[in-house]
Design a protein around this motif. Sequence first.
Motif, PDB file in Angstrom:
ATOM      1  N   CYS A  55       0.727  -1.401  -0.011  1.00  0.00           N
ATOM      2  CA  CYS A  55      -0.121  -0.077   0.058  1.00  0.00           C
ATOM      3  C   CYS A  55       0.881   1.117  -0.007  1.00  0.00           C
ATOM      4  CB  CYS A  55      -0.978   0.092   1.169  1.00  0.00           C
ATOM      5  SG  CYS A  55      -2.258  -1.438   1.144  1.00  0.00           S
ATOM      6  N   VAL A  56       1.862   1.399   0.751  1.00  0.00           N
ATOM      7  CA  VAL A  56       2.804   2.492   0.775  1.00  0.00           C
ATOM      8  C   VAL A  56       3.704   2.535  -0.300  1.00  0.00           C
ATOM      9  CG1 VAL A  56       4.815   3.578   2.051  1.00  0.00           C
ATOM     10  CG2 VAL A  56       2.992   2.531   3.301  1.00  0.00           C
TER      11      VAL A  56
ATOM     12  N   MET B 253       3.943   0.046 -15.655  1.00  0.00           N
ATOM     13  CA  MET B 253       4.600   1.156 -16.508  1.00  0.00           C
ATOM     14  C   MET B 253       5.277   2.153 -15.670  1.00  0.00           C
ATOM     15  SD  MET B 253       3.904  -1.008 -18.636  1.00  0.00           S
ATOM     16  CE  MET B 253       5.186  -0.281 -20.011  1.00  0.00           C
ATOM     17  N   LYS B 254       4.757   2.938 -14.921  1.00  0.00           N
ATOM     18  CA  LYS B 254       5.305   4.066 -14.044  1.00  0.00           C
ATOM     19  C   LYS B 254       5.639   3.662 -12.463  1.00  0.00           C
ATOM     20  CE  LYS B 254       4.189   8.234 -15.076  1.00  0.00           C
ATOM     21  NZ  LYS B 254       3.089   9.523 -15.437  1.00  0.00           N
ATOM     22  N   ASP B 255       5.751   2.303 -12.182  1.00  0.00           N
ATOM     23  CA  ASP B 255       5.835   2.090 -11.075  1.00  0.00           C
ATOM     24  C   ASP B 255       7.338   1.680 -10.606  1.00  0.00           C
ATOM     25  OD1 ASP B 255       5.941   0.143 -13.005  1.00  0.00           O
ATOM     26  OD2 ASP B 255       5.192  -1.592 -11.625  1.00  0.00           O
ATOM     27  N   ILE B 256       8.104   2.803 -10.231  1.00  0.00           N
ATOM     28  CA  ILE B 256       9.484   2.713  -9.841  1.00  0.00           C
ATOM     29  C   ILE B 256      10.046   2.952  -8.607  1.00  0.00           C
ATOM     30  CG2 ILE B 256      10.103   2.845 -12.268  1.00  0.00           C
ATOM     31  CD1 ILE B 256      11.234   5.725 -11.677  1.00  0.00           C
ATOM     32  N   PHE B 257       9.253   3.976  -8.068  1.00  0.00           N
ATOM     33  CA  PHE B 257       9.763   4.309  -6.685  1.00  0.00           C
ATOM     34  C   PHE B 257       8.543   4.235  -5.479  1.00  0.00           C
ATOM     35  CE2 PHE B 257      10.484   7.338  -3.243  1.00  0.00           C
ATOM     36  CZ  PHE B 257      11.443   7.500  -3.251  1.00  0.00           C
ATOM     37  N   PRO B 258       8.819   3.511  -4.591  1.00  0.00           N
ATOM     38  CA  PRO B 258       9.980   2.767  -4.093  1.00  0.00           C
ATOM     39  C   PRO B 258      10.000   1.392  -4.998  1.00  0.00           C
ATOM     40  CG  PRO B 258       8.643   2.129  -2.427  1.00  0.00           C
ATOM     41  CD  PRO B 258       7.847   3.176  -3.355  1.00  0.00           C
ATOM     42  N   SER B 259      10.990   0.581  -5.200  1.00  0.00           N
ATOM     43  CA  SER B 259      11.336  -0.527  -5.762  1.00  0.00           C
ATOM     44  C   SER B 259      10.748  -1.557  -5.045  1.00  0.00           C
ATOM     45  CB  SER B 259      12.542  -0.784  -6.232  1.00  0.00           C
ATOM     46  OG  SER B 259      12.821  -2.063  -6.734  1.00  0.00           O
ATOM     47  N   LEU B 260       9.320  -2.091  -5.514  1.00  0.00           N
ATOM     48  CA  LEU B 260       8.639  -3.216  -4.820  1.00  0.00           C
ATOM     49  C   LEU B 260       9.339  -4.694  -4.983  1.00  0.00           C
ATOM     50  CD1 LEU B 260       4.971  -2.335  -4.673  1.00  0.00           C
ATOM     51  CD2 LEU B 260       6.504  -2.132  -2.899  1.00  0.00           C
ATOM     52  N   HIS B 261      10.232  -4.765  -6.091  1.00  0.00           N
ATOM     53  CA  HIS B 261      10.848  -5.937  -6.521  1.00  0.00           C
ATOM     54  C   HIS B 261      12.114  -5.865  -5.463  1.00  0.00           C
ATOM     55  CE1 HIS B 261       9.101  -7.305  -9.983  1.00  0.00           C
ATOM     56  NE2 HIS B 261      10.194  -8.226 -10.172  1.00  0.00           N
ATOM     57  N   THR B 262      12.497  -4.797  -4.721  1.00  0.00           N
ATOM     58  CA  THR B 262      13.491  -4.836  -3.713  1.00  0.00           C
ATOM     59  C   THR B 262      12.659  -5.033  -2.399  1.00  0.00           C
ATOM     60  OG1 THR B 262      15.086  -3.402  -4.870  1.00  0.00           O
ATOM     61  CG2 THR B 262      15.016  -3.476  -2.557  1.00  0.00           C
TER      62      THR B 262
ATOM     63  N   SER C  71       9.694  -6.155  -1.624  1.00  0.00           N
ATOM     64  CA  SER C  71       8.657  -7.418  -1.212  1.00  0.00           C
ATOM     65  C   SER C  71       9.564  -8.599  -0.801  1.00  0.00           C
ATOM     66  CB  SER C  71       7.950  -7.548  -2.371  1.00  0.00           C
ATOM     67  OG  SER C  71       6.951  -6.631  -2.532  1.00  0.00           O
ATOM     68  N   PRO C  72      10.686  -9.098  -1.746  1.00  0.00           N
ATOM     69  CA  PRO C  72      11.373 -10.347  -1.384  1.00  0.00           C
ATOM     70  C   PRO C  72      12.325 -10.211  -0.039  1.00  0.00           C
ATOM     71  CG  PRO C  72      11.475  -9.778  -3.587  1.00  0.00           C
ATOM     72  CD  PRO C  72      10.953  -8.602  -3.152  1.00  0.00           C
ATOM     73  N   LEU C  73      12.711  -8.848   0.286  1.00  0.00           N
ATOM     74  CA  LEU C  73      13.320  -8.406   1.582  1.00  0.00           C
ATOM     75  C   LEU C  73      12.527  -8.728   2.490  1.00  0.00           C
ATOM     76  CD1 LEU C  73      16.099  -7.572   2.728  1.00  0.00           C
ATOM     77  CD2 LEU C  73      15.533  -5.094   2.419  1.00  0.00           C
ATOM     78  N   TRP C  74      11.133  -7.985   2.329  1.00  0.00           N
ATOM     79  CA  TRP C  74      10.367  -8.038   3.397  1.00  0.00           C
ATOM     80  C   TRP C  74       9.927  -9.687   3.867  1.00  0.00           C
ATOM     81  CZ3 TRP C  74       7.503  -7.785   7.535  1.00  0.00           C
ATOM     82  CH2 TRP C  74       6.364  -8.465   7.574  1.00  0.00           C
ATOM     83  N   PHE C  75       9.936 -10.375   2.818  1.00  0.00           N
ATOM     84  CA  PHE C  75       9.402 -11.966   3.037  1.00  0.00           C
ATOM     85  C   PHE C  75      10.732 -12.450   3.816  1.00  0.00           C
ATOM     86  CE2 PHE C  75       6.686 -11.644  -0.913  1.00  0.00           C
ATOM     87  CZ  PHE C  75       5.624 -11.084  -0.095  1.00  0.00           C
TER      88      PHE C  75
ATOM     89  N   GLY D 227      12.983   1.070  -1.506  1.00  0.00           N
ATOM     90  CA  GLY D 227      12.722  -0.083  -1.172  1.00  0.00           C
ATOM     91  C   GLY D 227      13.158  -0.894   0.097  1.00  0.00           C
ATOM     92  N   VAL D 228      14.435  -0.999   0.281  1.00  0.00           N
ATOM     93  CA  VAL D 228      15.045  -1.331   1.418  1.00  0.00           C
ATOM     94  C   VAL D 228      14.472  -0.822   2.665  1.00  0.00           C
ATOM     95  CG1 VAL D 228      17.210  -1.684   2.763  1.00  0.00           C
ATOM     96  CG2 VAL D 228      17.191  -2.013   0.425  1.00  0.00           C
ATOM     97  N   VAL D 229      14.353   0.519   2.667  1.00  0.00           N
ATOM     98  CA  VAL D 229      13.959   1.156   4.000  1.00  0.00           C
ATOM     99  C   VAL D 229      12.477   0.922   4.193  1.00  0.00           C
ATOM    100  CG1 VAL D 229      13.135   3.716   4.666  1.00  0.00           C
ATOM    101  CG2 VAL D 229      15.106   3.211   3.739  1.00  0.00           C
ATOM    102  N   LEU D 230      11.623   0.743   3.043  1.00  0.00           N
ATOM    103  CA  LEU D 230      10.282   0.415   3.245  1.00  0.00           C
ATOM    104  C   LEU D 230      10.289  -1.197   4.003  1.00  0.00           C
ATOM    105  CD1 LEU D 230       7.210   0.699   2.782  1.00  0.00           C
ATOM    106  CD2 LEU D 230       7.512   0.006   0.310  1.00  0.00           C
ATOM    107  N   ALA D 231      10.967  -2.173   3.445  1.00  0.00           N
ATOM    108  CA  ALA D 231      11.050  -3.489   3.739  1.00  0.00           C
ATOM    109  C   ALA D 231      11.263  -3.416   5.389  1.00  0.00           C
ATOM    110  CB  ALA D 231      11.971  -4.482   2.992  1.00  0.00           C
ATOM    111  N   VAL D 232      12.449  -2.664   5.767  1.00  0.00           N
ATOM    112  CA  VAL D 232      12.831  -2.782   7.316  1.00  0.00           C
ATOM    113  C   VAL D 232      11.786  -2.048   8.032  1.00  0.00           C
ATOM    114  CG1 VAL D 232      14.496  -1.711   9.001  1.00  0.00           C
ATOM    115  CG2 VAL D 232      15.221  -2.700   6.631  1.00  0.00           C
TER     116      VAL D 232
END
Length: 347
Positions: A207-208, A252-261, A263-267, A313-318
Amino acid sequence: MYERLTSDITKAPGDHGPKSGGHPELPGTSELPGASALKGILTLFTIQDAVLTGYLFAITALVARSEPSEIQAQCLRRTMASVLVLVLGCIFARGATSVSPAIRRTVYRMVMPGIVLMNYLTLRDVLPIVRTDSLDLQLLQLDLMLFGVEPALWMERFNQRPIVEWFAFFYFSYFFICGFYMLLAVWLRRPSRHTTEFAIGTGIVYCVGQLGYMAVPGYGPIGALQHMYQGPVDGGFFWKCVIDTVQAGGAMKDIFPSLHTASPLWFALWAFNSARYDKRFLPLAVVTAFFSGNIIISTMLLRWHYAIDVVAGVVLAVSALFLSIRLSRWEEEFRGKMGETAAWIFK
């Protein structure tokens, strides 16, 4: 541990803390104006529901303020329908006590991830109408200021098919990792506080993160910096899988933050935290962390993200880990004081 946790959160209402009206000078909770209605709402909805509902209301408001068009009207109907489905799903799952708990539990487990997935697929239409601009130049300048170089451009020296295919495989594995963890945490694992942690943390990440797409829109190096590369990405089978998937369902315009970064880091972080109570999660956490590390590199090597997207993305996962642990503990205690079961226990 899980039996004890389950036992703790399924106590009879009389086993949770002091009863209302225990102090001779204070009115009981039931005597306070609106207390019954408030208790009813808190019984039907949890923090994980609130996170997703708040996100949907935010999207609805942003779409409603955008330029009127047929696409805008469609997006507005979809988001409002999502709100309705989510609210009705929560009411049915926790309020329709005459229905079998197994049925209510199944419906709730389908509604929550279904809403998240449907709204991601809708972003392809939502993002362009909410923000018509792009901040690629600002993100590039921020990378140059912080790192002295744009990593997505610097990594072009590794644009060789074996290397590209290695990282394309991990980038593509993102979708399977998401599905696997959703299946494991929500469907296969016995409900406990860790299930609530997973739901809250995953809700925060997506969501964030998706609201971040609207705050900082951009196409990424692969589009905005295309003229600065010497040639296209030299990929094979897995690179084609990535491209086909992005073209089919990407926002298509989904870059910030990187959810590819993120999501897996959060998991991986959630699995490491779960391993503190169940050692069987440790190998899974290590493997997920290995995949996460390769995915993070792939986001830049494959030209999808700027380095600042990855940092965000890292900040979001942590942050999701920090908040999910504390919020789930607080919610369990709060619902216990009300005489209610935990978020994922259905009676």
